[in-house]
Design a protein around this motif. Structure first.
Motif, PDB file in Angstrom:
ATOM      1  N   ALA A  61     108.077 -62.696 -25.124  1.00  0.00           N
ATOM      2  CA  ALA A  61     107.862 -61.421 -25.817  1.00  0.00           C
ATOM      3  C   ALA A  61     106.856 -60.636 -24.989  1.00  0.00           C
ATOM      4  N   VAL A  62     106.948 -59.314 -25.049  1.00  0.00           N
ATOM      5  CA  VAL A  62     105.971 -58.478 -24.365  1.00  0.00           C
ATOM      6  C   VAL A  62     105.314 -57.570 -25.404  1.00  0.00           C
ATOM      7  N   TYR A  63     104.038 -57.297 -25.194  1.00  0.00           N
ATOM      8  CA  TYR A  63     103.242 -56.599 -26.193  1.00  0.00           C
ATOM      9  C   TYR A  63     102.753 -55.262 -25.640  1.00  0.00           C
ATOM     10  N   TYR A  64     102.909 -54.235 -26.461  1.00  0.00           N
ATOM     11  CA  TYR A  64     102.567 -52.885 -26.015  1.00  0.00           C
ATOM     12  C   TYR A  64     101.633 -52.211 -27.019  1.00  0.00           C
ATOM     13  N   ASP A  65     100.683 -51.462 -26.469  1.00  0.00           N
ATOM     14  CA  ASP A  65      99.810 -50.659 -27.322  1.00  0.00           C
ATOM     15  C   ASP A  65      99.228 -49.522 -26.484  1.00  0.00           C
ATOM     16  N   VAL A  66      98.635 -48.587 -27.174  1.00  0.00           N
ATOM     17  CA  VAL A  66      98.070 -47.398 -26.527  1.00  0.00           C
ATOM     18  C   VAL A  66      96.619 -47.254 -26.935  1.00  0.00           C
ATOM     19  N   THR A  67      95.776 -46.910 -25.989  1.00  0.00           N
ATOM     20  CA  THR A  67      94.398 -46.556 -26.302  1.00  0.00           C
ATOM     21  C   THR A  67      94.047 -45.303 -25.511  1.00  0.00           C
ATOM     22  N   ASN A  68      92.828 -44.832 -25.651  1.00  0.00           N
ATOM     23  CA  ASN A  68      92.423 -43.654 -24.882  1.00  0.00           C
ATOM     24  C   ASN A  68      90.975 -43.776 -24.459  1.00  0.00           C
ATOM     25  N   TYR A  69      90.633 -43.030 -23.436  1.00  0.00           N
ATOM     26  CA  TYR A  69      89.298 -43.047 -22.849  1.00  0.00           C
ATOM     27  C   TYR A  69      88.763 -41.618 -22.811  1.00  0.00           C
ATOM     28  N   TYR A  70      87.513 -41.482 -23.213  1.00  0.00           N
ATOM     29  CA  TYR A  70      86.964 -40.124 -23.333  1.00  0.00           C
ATOM     30  C   TYR A  70      86.147 -39.737 -22.109  1.00  0.00           C
ATOM     31  N   PHE A  71      85.904 -38.432 -21.992  1.00  0.00           N
ATOM     32  CA  PHE A  71      85.147 -37.853 -20.890  1.00  0.00           C
ATOM     33  C   PHE A  71      83.967 -37.063 -21.465  1.00  0.00           C
TER      34      PHE A  71
ATOM     35  N   ILE B 276      90.326 -36.497 -23.951  1.00  0.00           N
ATOM     36  CA  ILE B 276      90.657 -37.902 -23.691  1.00  0.00           C
ATOM     37  C   ILE B 276      91.873 -37.996 -22.774  1.00  0.00           C
ATOM     38  N   VAL B 277      92.078 -39.195 -22.239  1.00  0.00           N
ATOM     39  CA  VAL B 277      93.301 -39.549 -21.520  1.00  0.00           C
ATOM     40  C   VAL B 277      93.891 -40.759 -22.218  1.00  0.00           C
ATOM     41  N   GLN B 278      95.190 -40.729 -22.491  1.00  0.00           N
ATOM     42  CA  GLN B 278      95.867 -41.852 -23.118  1.00  0.00           C
ATOM     43  C   GLN B 278      96.250 -42.882 -22.047  1.00  0.00           C
ATOM     44  N   MET B 279      96.206 -44.158 -22.406  1.00  0.00           N
ATOM     45  CA  MET B 279      96.692 -45.201 -21.515  1.00  0.00           C
ATOM     46  C   MET B 279      97.532 -46.196 -22.298  1.00  0.00           C
ATOM     47  N   GLY B 280      98.774 -46.388 -21.851  1.00  0.00           N
ATOM     48  CA  GLY B 280      99.645 -47.394 -22.440  1.00  0.00           C
ATOM     49  C   GLY B 280      99.560 -48.669 -21.632  1.00  0.00           C
ATOM     50  N   LEU B 281      99.377 -49.809 -22.292  1.00  0.00           N
ATOM     51  CA  LEU B 281      99.232 -51.098 -21.622  1.00  0.00           C
ATOM     52  C   LEU B 281     100.270 -52.072 -22.151  1.00  0.00           C
ATOM     53  N   LEU B 282     100.913 -52.785 -21.220  1.00  0.00           N
ATOM     54  CA  LEU B 282     101.907 -53.788 -21.573  1.00  0.00           C
ATOM     55  C   LEU B 282     101.443 -55.131 -21.029  1.00  0.00           C
ATOM     56  N   GLN B 283     101.499 -56.169 -21.851  1.00  0.00           N
ATOM     57  CA  GLN B 283     101.136 -57.495 -21.378  1.00  0.00           C
ATOM     58  C   GLN B 283     102.084 -58.535 -21.962  1.00  0.00           C
ATOM     59  N   ASP B 284     102.084 -59.726 -21.336  1.00  0.00           N
ATOM     60  CA  ASP B 284     103.048 -60.749 -21.734  1.00  0.00           C
ATOM     61  C   ASP B 284     102.499 -61.613 -22.865  1.00  0.00           C
TER      62      ASP B 284
ATOM     63  N   ILE C 138      98.493 -61.675 -20.326  1.00  0.00           N
ATOM     64  CA  ILE C 138      98.244 -61.203 -18.959  1.00  0.00           C
ATOM     65  C   ILE C 138      98.912 -59.852 -18.773  1.00  0.00           C
ATOM     66  N   PRO C 139      98.175 -58.840 -18.305  1.00  0.00           N
ATOM     67  CA  PRO C 139      98.745 -57.488 -18.139  1.00  0.00           C
ATOM     68  C   PRO C 139      99.962 -57.477 -17.227  1.00  0.00           C
ATOM     69  N   MET C 140     100.886 -56.533 -17.514  1.00  0.00           N
ATOM     70  CA  MET C 140     102.118 -56.402 -16.744  1.00  0.00           C
ATOM     71  C   MET C 140     102.294 -55.000 -16.171  1.00  0.00           C
ATOM     72  N   ALA C 141     101.861 -53.991 -16.894  1.00  0.00           N
ATOM     73  CA  ALA C 141     102.030 -52.606 -16.449  1.00  0.00           C
ATOM     74  C   ALA C 141     101.128 -51.708 -17.278  1.00  0.00           C
TER      75      ALA C 141
ATOM     76  N   ILE D  55     108.346 -46.070 -23.351  1.00  0.00           N
ATOM     77  CA  ILE D  55     109.516 -46.217 -22.479  1.00  0.00           C
ATOM     78  C   ILE D  55     109.142 -46.202 -21.000  1.00  0.00           C
ATOM     79  N   PRO D  56     108.295 -45.267 -20.529  1.00  0.00           N
ATOM     80  CA  PRO D  56     107.935 -45.281 -19.106  1.00  0.00           C
ATOM     81  C   PRO D  56     107.248 -46.575 -18.670  1.00  0.00           C
ATOM     82  N   VAL D  57     106.372 -47.127 -19.524  1.00  0.00           N
ATOM     83  CA  VAL D  57     105.663 -48.353 -19.162  1.00  0.00           C
ATOM     84  C   VAL D  57     106.635 -49.539 -19.133  1.00  0.00           C
ATOM     85  N   LEU D  58     107.551 -49.599 -20.081  1.00  0.00           N
ATOM     86  CA  LEU D  58     108.554 -50.656 -20.086  1.00  0.00           C
ATOM     87  C   LEU D  58     109.452 -50.578 -18.852  1.00  0.00           C
ATOM     88  N   SER D  59     109.782 -49.363 -18.440  1.00  0.00           N
ATOM     89  CA  SER D  59     110.624 -49.187 -17.250  1.00  0.00           C
ATOM     90  C   SER D  59     109.932 -49.724 -16.012  1.00  0.00           C
TER      91      SER D  59
END
Length: 549
Positions: A161-171, A193-201, A205-208, A223-227
């Motif tokens: 299974a792969v796990y996806y979530d989104v967070t953001n970082y402020y300036f 802020i800037v959004q960041m999508g993270l995918l891990q196994d 362990i991070p994947m993209a 979808i872009p991160v999964l691709s």
């Protein structure tokens, strides 16, 4: 231990290669014995500390560098710079930035002056370090791909299974631009802020990863991160696990079209659950207690479908279309989740009371959920400020309605044949990616972000991504929390006592676990020469990804 080469090659150089090999072994043995003999060190009581020298250096970073080398990061960086006439080593820049991010995270400007606390070489200027950020940003795809290949080859990757979530970082700025935009901040801050999508196994362990403008909806990022991940890992089908944000028609349609699966959380009281589905979740009928008749947990499931609304641009006919996707709904109630929901709602209600009492102190961005518990509340579409047209008051009916859903969760999955327990257990593993975000924000101090151009922001996220992956691999090998791993690496420093002699004063059971995992046993020694420290780093440069504990 030294590899002397193949016998046929040695025969071409030596009349008796076996005798030569024995002599070389004796020579190495004697050199090792000499290095282990005690030596007198002179102490001068009146000698002052040299302010210009690096009197204390960190060698624990050799543990991190063993994984940096094992990830294969260096090759794509060298390939990118091959034939380029530049005055710096791109790999040396990334190596320093990653080590600094683990040992003592700070700004890029602070990393270069601190290069002297490491035994490895970092021969570039501070201007070079900033110039290198553009090149690192351009190397992102190649670096992440190389990391994925190395992790897969080591057997550390789990794609069950792969796990996806989104967070953001402020300036720490007020003005928006094309990338830094005001949106729903996880830190509840009004800054861009800037959004960041993270995918891990499934091993955590991070994947993209990918960055997105701060006002991008969570559901538009997956979808872009999964691709990216499917391209790197060469997998035909994955089951993606995510929270409520990515539960939208676009993502479900994309999964169905590509043959992928999904396990998604779905809001019970949100618009994606109709009245009949809400009533089914809240009804006591059909619920079964947890293991051993545990009344603190109960669950039930049913087969169903989701209606996916396809945009005209996504259909062959060029017209909008509704498609039914077979799914399984799994509902569960947890006493622990119910208590947590009550605590969280109490905090939101407190903000709602503050909004009613002092509406001028809040905006749409800073109300953070309190608006749904306030009657007669309206925000200005441009400024986000409260428009006071009617008297604000607490909405007691909305509060009572919210209480009905305390502790209830709804999961929707394409894996209709999975048992309920497997669906729930798979979804619960989302804590791993939530922990990754906590690690990046608290341990690696990814935010606030001090660089500001899109390429420099990309390079900053790449540095943090590599550092996070290193910590995750070490965590898998030792079972230690990422925060403790970082603390142990940072503490393994030595003090210069005389010329090339260094005394180290940190060793714990945890540091022994780390040293054993990467095979750098000399890190347990109390006294080392500069040359011996360099040898340890050379050995780390040949590191491998360790097996799980």
């Amino acid at each position: 231990m030294e590899n002397l080469g193949h016998l046929d090659a040695l025969a071409a150089e030596h009349a008796d290669p076996v005798a030569w090999g024995r002599a070389r072994a004796a020579e190495l043995t004697e050199a090792r014995r000499a290095s282990e003999q005690s030596v007198p060190i002179e102490v001068h009581p009146a000698q002052r500390i040299d302010k210009r020298a690096s009197n204390r250096k960190n060698l624990g970073c050799a543990i991190a560098l063993s994984q940096y080398a094992a990830l294969g990061v260096e090759r794509p960086l060298r390939n990118r710079m091959r034939g380029r006439r530049v005055g710096y080593d791109l790999n040396a820049v990334l190596r320093l930035l990653v080590c600094e991010r683990i040992v003592d995270p700070g700004s890029k400007r602070a990393a270069w002056p601190d290069r002297g606390r490491h035994f490895f070489r970092a021969e570039f200027t501070d201007d070079d370090a900033y110039r290198a950020l553009d090149e690192l940003a351009a190397s992102r795809d190649a670096v992440v791909s190389a990391m994925n290949r190395s992790i897969a080859a080591s057997g550390a990757r789990d794609l069950s299974a792969v796990y996806y979530d989104v967070t953001n970082y402020y300036f720490e700025v007020d003005k928006e631009d094309g990338l830094r935009r005001k949106g729903v901040s996880k830190e509840r801050r009004p800054n861009p802020i800037v959004q960041m999508g993270l995918l891990q196994d499934a091993n955590g362990i991070p994947m993209a990863y990918r960055k997105f403008p701060g006002n991008t909806a969570d559901c538009r990022t997956m979808i872009p991160v999964l691709s990216d991940m499917k391209r790197d890992c060469g997998v035909d089908r994955v089951v993606t696990v995510a929270d409520k944000g990515p539960d939208c028609s676009e993502n479900i349609a994309a999964a169905a079209a590509s043959g992928d699966g999904f396990v998604l959380s779905q809001s019970v009281r949100g618009t994606r659950s109709d009245k009949e589905l809400r009533a089914w979740v809240l009804s006591e009928e059909g619920y079964e207690r947890g293991a051993g008749g545990d009344a603190r947990f109960r669950s039930k499931s049913r087969q169903g479908f989701k209606t996916v609304h396809l945009r005209a641009a996504d259909t062959a006919s060029g017209r909008t279309q509704d498609v039914r996707v077979d799914v399984k709904y799994v509902a569960f109630w947890s006493e622990r989740y119910a208590r947590r929901a009550r605590r969280e709602r109490e905090r939101v209600i407190e903000r709602a009371r503050g909004l009613v009492a002092n509406p001028g102190a809040y905006t749409r961005a800073t109300s953070h959920g309190a608006a749904r518990f306030v009657r007669n509340l309206h925000f200005d579409g441009k400024t986000g400020e409260v428009i006071e047209t009617r008297r604000l008051e607490l909405d007691e009916e909305a509060i009572a309605e919210a209480e009905r859903y305390d502790g209830y969760y709804l999961i929707v999955t394409s894996e209709t044949g999975w048992p309920d327990g497997k669906v729930i257990d798979t979804y619960r593993e989302l804590w791993r990616i939530e922990e990754s975000f906590r690690v990046t924000k608290s341990e690696l101090r990814t935010r606030p972000v001090y660089v500001w151009t899109p390429r420099h922001i990309e390079a900053h996220l790449l540095v943090c991504y590599v550092a996070l992956t290193i910590l995750r691999l070490l965590q898998r090998a030792t079972g230690l929390p990422c925060g403790r791993i970082r603390e142990e690496i940072a503490a393994m420093s030595g003090t210069n006592v005389d010329a090339n002699w260094w005394v180290f004063d940190h060793r714990t059971n945890e540091s022994d676990l780390l040293v054993g995992a990467v095979g750098l046993e000399d890190l347990k020694l109390r006294v080392l020469t500069t040359g011996r420290a360099t040898e340890i780093l050379a050995k780390a440069a040949k590191g491998r990804i360790p097996q799980a504990k």
